[in-house]
Design a protein around this motif. Structure first.
Motif, PDB file in Angstrom:
ATOM      1  N   LYS A 130     -11.700  -5.732  64.594  1.00 50.37           N
ATOM      2  CA  LYS A 130     -10.387  -5.392  64.030  1.00 50.37           C
ATOM      3  C   LYS A 130      -9.926  -3.960  64.300  1.00 50.37           C
ATOM      4  O   LYS A 130      -8.791  -3.750  64.746  1.00 50.37           O
ATOM      5  CB  LYS A 130     -10.386  -5.681  62.526  1.00 50.37           C
ATOM      6  N   PRO A 131     -10.754  -2.924  64.062  1.00 53.67           N
ATOM      7  CA  PRO A 131     -10.251  -1.553  64.256  1.00 53.67           C
ATOM      8  C   PRO A 131      -9.912  -1.212  65.702  1.00 53.67           C
ATOM      9  O   PRO A 131      -9.207  -0.223  65.953  1.00 53.67           O
ATOM     10  CB  PRO A 131     -11.420  -0.682  63.761  1.00 53.67           C
ATOM     11  N   TRP A 132     -10.406  -2.010  66.652  1.00 55.83           N
ATOM     12  CA  TRP A 132     -10.282  -1.661  68.064  1.00 55.83           C
ATOM     13  C   TRP A 132      -9.213  -2.470  68.808  1.00 55.83           C
ATOM     14  O   TRP A 132      -9.066  -2.303  70.019  1.00 55.83           O
ATOM     15  CB  TRP A 132     -11.621  -1.876  68.779  1.00 55.83           C
ATOM     16  N   LEU A 133      -8.467  -3.327  68.111  1.00 53.21           N
ATOM     17  CA  LEU A 133      -7.625  -4.285  68.830  1.00 53.21           C
ATOM     18  C   LEU A 133      -6.198  -3.827  69.099  1.00 53.21           C
ATOM     19  O   LEU A 133      -5.581  -4.299  70.063  1.00 53.21           O
ATOM     20  CB  LEU A 133      -7.604  -5.630  68.090  1.00 53.21           C
ATOM     21  N   ASN A 134      -5.631  -2.944  68.279  1.00 51.52           N
ATOM     22  CA  ASN A 134      -4.272  -2.494  68.596  1.00 51.52           C
ATOM     23  C   ASN A 134      -4.332  -1.424  69.690  1.00 51.52           C
ATOM     24  O   ASN A 134      -5.409  -1.035  70.148  1.00 51.52           O
ATOM     25  CB  ASN A 134      -3.546  -1.994  67.337  1.00 51.52           C
ATOM     26  N   ASP A 135      -3.187  -0.944  70.107  1.00 50.77           N
ATOM     27  CA  ASP A 135      -3.152   0.012  71.228  1.00 50.77           C
ATOM     28  C   ASP A 135      -3.913   1.293  70.896  1.00 50.77           C
ATOM     29  O   ASP A 135      -4.625   1.845  71.750  1.00 50.77           O
ATOM     30  CB  ASP A 135      -1.704   0.343  71.598  1.00 50.77           C
ATOM     31  N   GLU A 136      -3.767   1.771  69.660  1.00 52.89           N
ATOM     32  CA  GLU A 136      -4.494   2.974  69.246  1.00 52.89           C
ATOM     33  C   GLU A 136      -5.996   2.714  69.251  1.00 52.89           C
ATOM     34  O   GLU A 136      -6.789   3.531  69.715  1.00 52.89           O
ATOM     35  CB  GLU A 136      -4.043   3.398  67.844  1.00 52.89           C
ATOM     36  N   GLY A 137      -6.381   1.551  68.719  1.00 57.67           N
ATOM     37  CA  GLY A 137      -7.790   1.199  68.667  1.00 57.67           C
ATOM     38  C   GLY A 137      -8.401   1.019  70.033  1.00 57.67           C
ATOM     39  O   GLY A 137      -9.554   1.415  70.272  1.00 57.67           O
ATOM     40  N   LYS A 138      -7.645   0.419  70.938  1.00 54.66           N
ATOM     41  CA  LYS A 138      -8.145   0.212  72.299  1.00 54.66           C
ATOM     42  C   LYS A 138      -8.447   1.555  72.961  1.00 54.66           C
ATOM     43  O   LYS A 138      -9.529   1.746  73.542  1.00 54.66           O
ATOM     44  CB  LYS A 138      -7.129  -0.571  73.131  1.00 54.66           C
ATOM     45  N   LYS A 139      -7.528   2.490  72.849  1.00 57.62           N
ATOM     46  CA  LYS A 139      -7.746   3.812  73.431  1.00 57.62           C
ATOM     47  C   LYS A 139      -8.940   4.500  72.790  1.00 57.62           C
ATOM     48  O   LYS A 139      -9.773   5.119  73.474  1.00 57.62           O
ATOM     49  CB  LYS A 139      -6.488   4.663  73.260  1.00 57.62           C
ATOM     50  N   ALA A 140      -9.052   4.378  71.459  1.00 56.68           N
ATOM     51  CA  ALA A 140     -10.145   5.022  70.739  1.00 56.68           C
ATOM     52  C   ALA A 140     -11.500   4.429  71.105  1.00 56.68           C
ATOM     53  O   ALA A 140     -12.507   5.136  71.154  1.00 56.68           O
ATOM     54  CB  ALA A 140      -9.908   4.901  69.230  1.00 56.68           C
ATOM     55  N   PHE A 141     -11.527   3.126  71.356  1.00 58.67           N
ATOM     56  CA  PHE A 141     -12.780   2.457  71.720  1.00 58.67           C
ATOM     57  C   PHE A 141     -13.352   3.048  73.007  1.00 58.67           C
ATOM     58  O   PHE A 141     -14.542   3.401  73.073  1.00 58.67           O
ATOM     59  CB  PHE A 141     -12.538   0.961  71.899  1.00 58.67           C
ATOM     60  N   TYR A 142     -12.513   3.201  74.007  1.00 56.82           N
ATOM     61  CA  TYR A 142     -13.011   3.740  75.271  1.00 56.82           C
ATOM     62  C   TYR A 142     -13.211   5.255  75.201  1.00 56.82           C
ATOM     63  O   TYR A 142     -14.078   5.803  75.894  1.00 56.82           O
ATOM     64  CB  TYR A 142     -12.058   3.351  76.412  1.00 56.82           C
ATOM     65  N   GLN A 143     -12.456   5.919  74.327  1.00 53.25           N
ATOM     66  CA  GLN A 143     -12.650   7.362  74.162  1.00 53.25           C
ATOM     67  C   GLN A 143     -14.037   7.671  73.628  1.00 53.25           C
ATOM     68  O   GLN A 143     -14.739   8.557  74.134  1.00 53.25           O
ATOM     69  CB  GLN A 143     -11.599   7.929  73.199  1.00 53.25           C
ATOM     70  N   GLN A 144     -14.467   6.943  72.576  1.00 49.83           N
ATOM     71  CA  GLN A 144     -15.767   7.257  71.988  1.00 49.83           C
ATOM     72  C   GLN A 144     -16.909   6.935  72.944  1.00 49.83           C
ATOM     73  O   GLN A 144     -17.936   7.607  72.941  1.00 49.83           O
ATOM     74  CB  GLN A 144     -15.941   6.554  70.629  1.00 49.83           C
ATOM     75  N   ILE A 145     -16.719   5.940  73.796  1.00 48.22           N
ATOM     76  CA  ILE A 145     -17.743   5.647  74.806  1.00 48.22           C
ATOM     77  C   ILE A 145     -17.775   6.753  75.851  1.00 48.22           C
ATOM     78  O   ILE A 145     -18.846   7.250  76.225  1.00 48.22           O
ATOM     79  CB  ILE A 145     -17.487   4.281  75.465  1.00 48.22           C
ATOM     80  N   ALA A 146     -16.594   7.156  76.324  1.00 48.48           N
ATOM     81  CA  ALA A 146     -16.512   8.186  77.367  1.00 48.48           C
ATOM     82  C   ALA A 146     -17.080   9.518  76.895  1.00 48.48           C
ATOM     83  O   ALA A 146     -17.623  10.289  77.691  1.00 48.48           O
ATOM     84  CB  ALA A 146     -15.058   8.359  77.816  1.00 48.48           C
ATOM     85  N   GLN A 147     -16.989   9.786  75.590  1.00 45.98           N
ATOM     86  CA  GLN A 147     -17.477  11.062  75.052  1.00 45.98           C
ATOM     87  C   GLN A 147     -18.945  11.010  74.632  1.00 45.98           C
ATOM     88  O   GLN A 147     -19.486  12.014  74.179  1.00 45.98           O
ATOM     89  CB  GLN A 147     -16.606  11.494  73.872  1.00 45.98           C
ATOM     90  N   SER A 148     -19.576   9.860  74.806  1.00 43.93           N
ATOM     91  CA  SER A 148     -21.005   9.772  74.505  1.00 43.93           C
ATOM     92  C   SER A 148     -21.782  10.578  75.531  1.00 43.93           C
ATOM     93  O   SER A 148     -21.572  10.438  76.727  1.00 43.93           O
ATOM     94  CB  SER A 148     -21.472   8.308  74.540  1.00 43.93           C
ATOM     95  N   SER A 149     -22.662  11.421  75.054  1.00 46.25           N
ATOM     96  CA  SER A 149     -23.436  12.258  75.963  1.00 46.25           C
ATOM     97  C   SER A 149     -24.837  12.492  75.410  1.00 46.25           C
ATOM     98  O   SER A 149     -25.002  12.815  74.228  1.00 46.25           O
ATOM     99  CB  SER A 149     -22.744  13.607  76.180  1.00 46.25           C
ATOM    100  N   GLN A 150     -25.808  12.335  76.273  1.00 48.03           N
ATOM    101  CA  GLN A 150     -27.205  12.529  75.886  1.00 48.03           C
ATOM    102  C   GLN A 150     -27.497  13.972  75.496  1.00 48.03           C
ATOM    103  O   GLN A 150     -28.486  14.247  74.805  1.00 48.03           O
ATOM    104  CB  GLN A 150     -28.098  12.099  77.051  1.00 48.03           C
ATOM    105  N   LYS A 151     -26.624  14.900  75.878  1.00 46.46           N
ATOM    106  CA  LYS A 151     -26.883  16.311  75.579  1.00 46.46           C
ATOM    107  C   LYS A 151     -26.965  16.556  74.073  1.00 46.46           C
ATOM    108  O   LYS A 151     -27.655  17.487  73.634  1.00 46.46           O
ATOM    109  CB  LYS A 151     -25.814  17.203  76.197  1.00 46.46           C
TER     110      LYS A 151
END
Length: 274
Positions: free
Chosen positions: A181-202
């Motif tokens: 549910k939180p990831w399905l609207n346009d804002e959520g879709k962008k946020a879903f990929y943002q949090q993945i892209a910002q994942s860093s092992q550092k």
């Protein structure tokens, strides 16, 4: 529910963004910190029972669930700062805390870097030792804008395929709907990929070198069938934190609180109410 779990979220405004949280129950303070791509929704099977024993504080990480999305930074590097602020906002001293996945990393970073004292710590399949991540994470990081442009029905299919791999038992329709549910609207879709892209092992490398200094007993619950963070990582973390105890949970994947909520509850009560 009479315990207040379905009360509207409260809002905590920080310089990083707005955090949605709630407080239910009575007793000693207990904080629940979810991981990615989850939300406080995934504590729903535990909160009603825990609220009979503890004052339960739960919230959605920045960029997740009902909290503010599409802010500049939702990485692990900011989540410990927010947890530190929340503990102070709630005026808590030595609360007990449970962290799952990225929430486990957030708890460790808050304890080690922000010097926030926790009375007791229980971690569930935490993101804590290298290597972690997946080819999907790496691909999204390189192509974030392309993923933002996916048609909604394709995005939902990608999201569904991704999250259903986190449980040992087949994910039921209601659980899947709540996770998506939180990831399905346009804002959520962008946020879903943002949090993945910002994942860093550092962000885990930064604290991994400090694990051997931890003296506080830490309970590690780990799904034996976790395909996201295999239990061998739990055994590695167990060795790195001499004061930790590793408890394998059978018939459970990465979302142990969905696969085996009764066992998770029993271990929280066993170690936090002794």
């Amino acid at each position: 529910m009479t315990n207040g779990y379905e009360q509207p979220y409260k809002v905590f405004k920080t310089v990083f963004g707005e955090i949605k949280y709630n407080v239910v129950g009575s007793g000693e303070p207990l904080i629940l910190v979810h991981g990615t791509p989850w939300s406080s929704f995934n504590w729903r099977k535990l909160i009603p029972a825990l609220s009979q024993w503890f004052t339960v504080y739960y919230y959605d990480l920045l960029g997740y669930g009902e909290s503010e999305k599409n802010v500049g930074d939702v990485s692990l590097g900011i989540q410990n700062e927010i947890l530190s602020l929340l503990v102070k906002h709630w005026k808590l001293t030595n609360p007990k805390i449970v962290g799952h996945d990225f929430g486990g990393a957030t708890v460790l970073r808050t304890y080690l870097l922000n010097k926030i004292e926790f009375d007791q710590i229980l971690l569930i399949d935490p993101v804590a030792v290298s290597p972690w991540g997946s080819p999907f994470f790496s691909h999204v990081a390189l192509n974030e804008s392309a993923f933002n442009g996916l048609p909604n029905y394709i995005h939902e299919a990608v999201l569904e395929k991704y999250v259903t791999g986190a449980t040992y038992s087949e994910m039921d329709v209601k659980t899947l709907k709540g996770i998506k549910k939180p990831w399905l609207n346009d804002e959520g879709k962008k946020a879903f990929y943002q949090q993945i892209a910002q994942s860093s092992q550092k962000y885990t490398d930064e604290v991994e070198i400090l694990y051997s200094n931890i003296k506080k007993p830490i309970i590690l619950l780990w799904g034996e069938e976790d395909n996201w963070i295999p239990i061998k990582q739990g055994k590695k973390l167990n060795k790195m934190i001499p004061s930790s105890s590793l408890i394998p949970i059978g018939n459970a994947g990465h979302l142990v609180q969905e696969d085996q909520p009764a066992l998770v509850l029993s271990y929280i009560l066993k170690y936090f109410k002794n």
